[in-house]
Design an enzyme around this catalytic site. Structure first.
Site, mmCIF file in Angstrom:
data_model
loop_
_atom_site.group_PDB
_atom_site.id
_atom_site.type_symbol
_atom_site.label_atom_id
_atom_site.label_comp_id
_atom_site.label_asym_id
_atom_site.label_seq_id
_atom_site.Cartn_x
_atom_site.Cartn_y
_atom_site.Cartn_z
ATOM 1 N N ASP A 208 -1.913 6.739 6.625
ATOM 2 C CA ASP A 208 -2.287 5.601 5.936
ATOM 3 C C ASP A 208 -3.317 4.642 7.035
ATOM 4 O O ASP A 208 -2.289 4.060 7.031
ATOM 5 C CB ASP A 208 -2.283 5.049 4.466
ATOM 6 C CG ASP A 208 -3.622 4.039 4.188
ATOM 7 O OD1 ASP A 208 -4.354 3.654 4.463
ATOM 8 O OD2 ASP A 208 -3.592 3.737 2.866
ATOM 9 N N TRP B 21 0.704 -1.130 -0.251
ATOM 10 C CA TRP B 21 -0.633 -0.332 0.266
ATOM 11 C C TRP B 21 0.826 0.895 0.102
ATOM 12 O O TRP B 21 0.416 2.306 -1.183
ATOM 13 C CB TRP B 21 -1.133 -0.148 1.274
ATOM 14 C CG TRP B 21 -2.082 -1.232 1.036
ATOM 15 C CD1 TRP B 21 -1.879 -2.441 1.121
ATOM 16 C CD2 TRP B 21 -2.989 -0.935 -0.335
ATOM 17 N NE1 TRP B 21 -3.251 -3.299 1.130
ATOM 18 C CE2 TRP B 21 -3.594 -2.122 0.049
ATOM 19 C CE3 TRP B 21 -2.833 -0.295 -0.911
ATOM 20 C CZ2 TRP B 21 -5.076 -2.896 -1.031
ATOM 21 C CZ3 TRP B 21 -4.421 -0.689 -2.057
ATOM 22 C CH2 TRP B 21 -5.006 -1.927 -2.227
ATOM 23 N N LYS C 250 -12.521 -1.722 5.955
ATOM 24 C CA LYS C 250 -11.548 -3.153 6.227
ATOM 25 C C LYS C 250 -11.700 -3.010 7.836
ATOM 26 O O LYS C 250 -12.984 -3.979 8.661
ATOM 27 C CB LYS C 250 -10.496 -3.033 7.089
ATOM 28 C CG LYS C 250 -9.895 -1.468 5.631
ATOM 29 C CD LYS C 250 -9.782 -3.044 4.238
ATOM 30 C CE LYS C 250 -9.233 -2.672 3.067
ATOM 31 N NZ LYS C 250 -7.989 -2.005 2.806
HETATM 32 C C1 LIG Z 1 -7.804 -1.637 1.394
HETATM 33 C C2 LIG Z 1 -6.393 -0.134 1.804
HETATM 34 C C3 LIG Z 1 -6.054 0.915 0.631
HETATM 35 C C4 LIG Z 1 -7.233 0.555 -0.822
HETATM 36 O O1 LIG Z 1 -8.269 1.691 -0.324
HETATM 37 P P1 LIG Z 1 -9.403 1.956 -0.961
HETATM 38 O O2 LIG Z 1 -11.031 1.834 -0.036
HETATM 39 O O3 LIG Z 1 -9.360 0.598 -2.198
HETATM 40 O O4 LIG Z 1 -9.209 3.050 -1.817
HETATM 41 C C5 LIG Z 1 -4.715 1.380 0.950
HETATM 42 N N1 LIG Z 1 -4.335 1.138 1.583
HETATM 43 C C6 LIG Z 1 -4.573 0.022 2.520
HETATM 44 C C7 LIG Z 1 -3.419 -0.071 4.014
HETATM 45 C C8 LIG Z 1 -5.623 -0.885 2.635
HETATM 46 O O5 LIG Z 1 -5.487 -1.664 3.669
#
Ligand SMILES: *Cc1c(COP(=O)(O)O)cnc(C)c1O
Length: 365
Positions: A177, A102, A201
């Site tokens: 993030d 990511w 998530k």
């Molecule tokens: C799932 C995830 C993403 C992507 O998220 P989207 O909602 O599909 O854009 C980005 N960073 C992390 C750490 C993730 O777990």
């Protein structure tokens, strides 16, 4: 009806209590005669839903009063562009720490807007650990420093928070993030300047992105930044500049209340620790299974693991499905298996997985 245990990395399982409540309110929310999906986002009913959701989140995470909570769209991947567009100002460089799939994506997207300095990367090591801060090579005056605090695919998690003051960058925003571990434990929001994450998530349905941003950082967006992605515009409109993802916000609000009912984040953390310890202990005890991540960096949310004999992968997954243990196949970048054990996964689900791991080893080891 017994529900199977769903180990999906995202969109992920939600607490059954939340789904039951949403089902009961589907046709008529609180006597309004409307489903939440049918309401005006500016009406008094939805205004109360989003207001309560924000207040509950602020209380759960102890978000300081000089931070704004934004309900946005586009997912964490859109934030990869929204962050540089909002924070670069007149600077041309940002620092990224690369710890897995990511953060690779984050820095790649940022290169459309600025030059990127990779302050540290664990790629050469196969993303098995978080590089300690004393190994980072931060640039002299970056617009911000970006990290991913839980790498959902590689299964590494920060259990410490970088300190940019001690690195000689007291005014540099720290951006994280937090998609896949927000609300899994208490976090000191004041040590970050921006936190963002997709909801699917640990928070609610896909389609909602959460942004928590220090108020002083609003108002710096580049002229090209779409208005709907300008944090200041979104903040001033109380997340209603454009029509927000109303139903997803409603479900997220139910999840926030559910977490409060569970005793808040300190209690949730104890449960998540117990779940992760149960699973890692089982994997560690056996040579039939293996893990790659350094113990100090093992994610409590996403647990990648491998069968020593990869020819047994398909029989393993088939047997798991038969026992109601779903979505254990690893991400294609890493292979093997992955068990995502977010807040909604009960200890009983982890115990059922551990029982299956032992049983499968006995019959195939
Ligand atoms: C799932 C995830 C993403 C992507 O998220 P989207 O909602 O599909 O854009 C980005 N960073 C992390 C750490 C993730 O777990």
């Amino acid at each position: 009806m017994t529900r199977p245990y769903n180990f999906s990395a995202g969109p992920a399982a939600l607490p059954p209590e939340v789904l039951t409540e949403a089902a009961a309110e589907m046709l008529d929310w609180h006597g309004s005669g409307m489903s939440v999906m049918e309401m005006s986002h500016r009406g008094k009913e939805f205004t109360s839903i989003i207001g309560q959701a924000e207040a509950d989140l602020r209380e759960l995470l102890a978000v300081p009063s000089d931070y704004r909570i934004l309900f946005m769209q586009g997912g964490a991947l859109a934030e990869n562009a929204i962050v540089p567009m909002n924070l670069l100002g007149n600077r041309h460089e940002a620092d990224y720490v690369v710890t897995g799939a990511w953060s690779i994506k984050s820095q790649k997207e940022a290169r459309k807007y600025c030059s990127v300095n990779i302050a540290a990367s664990s790629e050469a090591d196969g993303f098995r650990a978080i590089p300690p801060q004393d190994t980072w090579r931060l640039s002299k005056n970056p617009a911000y420093v970006h990290i991913c605090t839980n790498e959902t695919i590689h299964g590494v998690e920060y259990f410490w928070t970088p300190d940019l003051k001690s690195a000689g960058l007291p005014d540099t925003p720290l951006v994280a993030d937090v998609s896949s571990h927000i609300l899994s434990r208490p976090m000191d929001v004041s040590k970050f300047d921006v936190m963002y994450g997709g909801a699917q998530k640990n928070i609610g349905p896909a389609g909602l992105t959460l942004v928590i941003v220090r108020e002083a950082l609003l108002g710096r967006a580049l002229p090209v930044c779409p208005s709907a992605f300008d944090w200041k515009t979104v903040a001033e409109a109380h997340s209603m500049y454009n029509t927000p993802p109303t139903y997803a916000i409603y479900i997220a609000g139910l999840v926030f209340r559910w977490i409060k009912g569970q005793g808040g984040l300190a209690a949730i953390e104890q449960r998540n620790k117990a779940k992760a310890e149960t699973l890692y202990r089982c994997l560690d005890e056996s040579d039939f299974y293996r893990t790659q991540v350094a113990p100090a960096c093992r994610s409590r949310m996403n647990v990648p693991f491998f069968l020593a004999d990869e020819r047994l992968n398909e029989p393993f997954l088939d047997g798991a499905r038969e026992r109601g243990l779903l979505q254990l196949k690893g991400h294609k970048l890493v292979g093997g298996m992955r068990a995502s054990i977010y807040n909604a996964m009960p200890l009983a689900g982890v115990q059922a997985l551990v029982d299956y791991l032992r049983e499968f080893e006995r019959s195939h080891g």
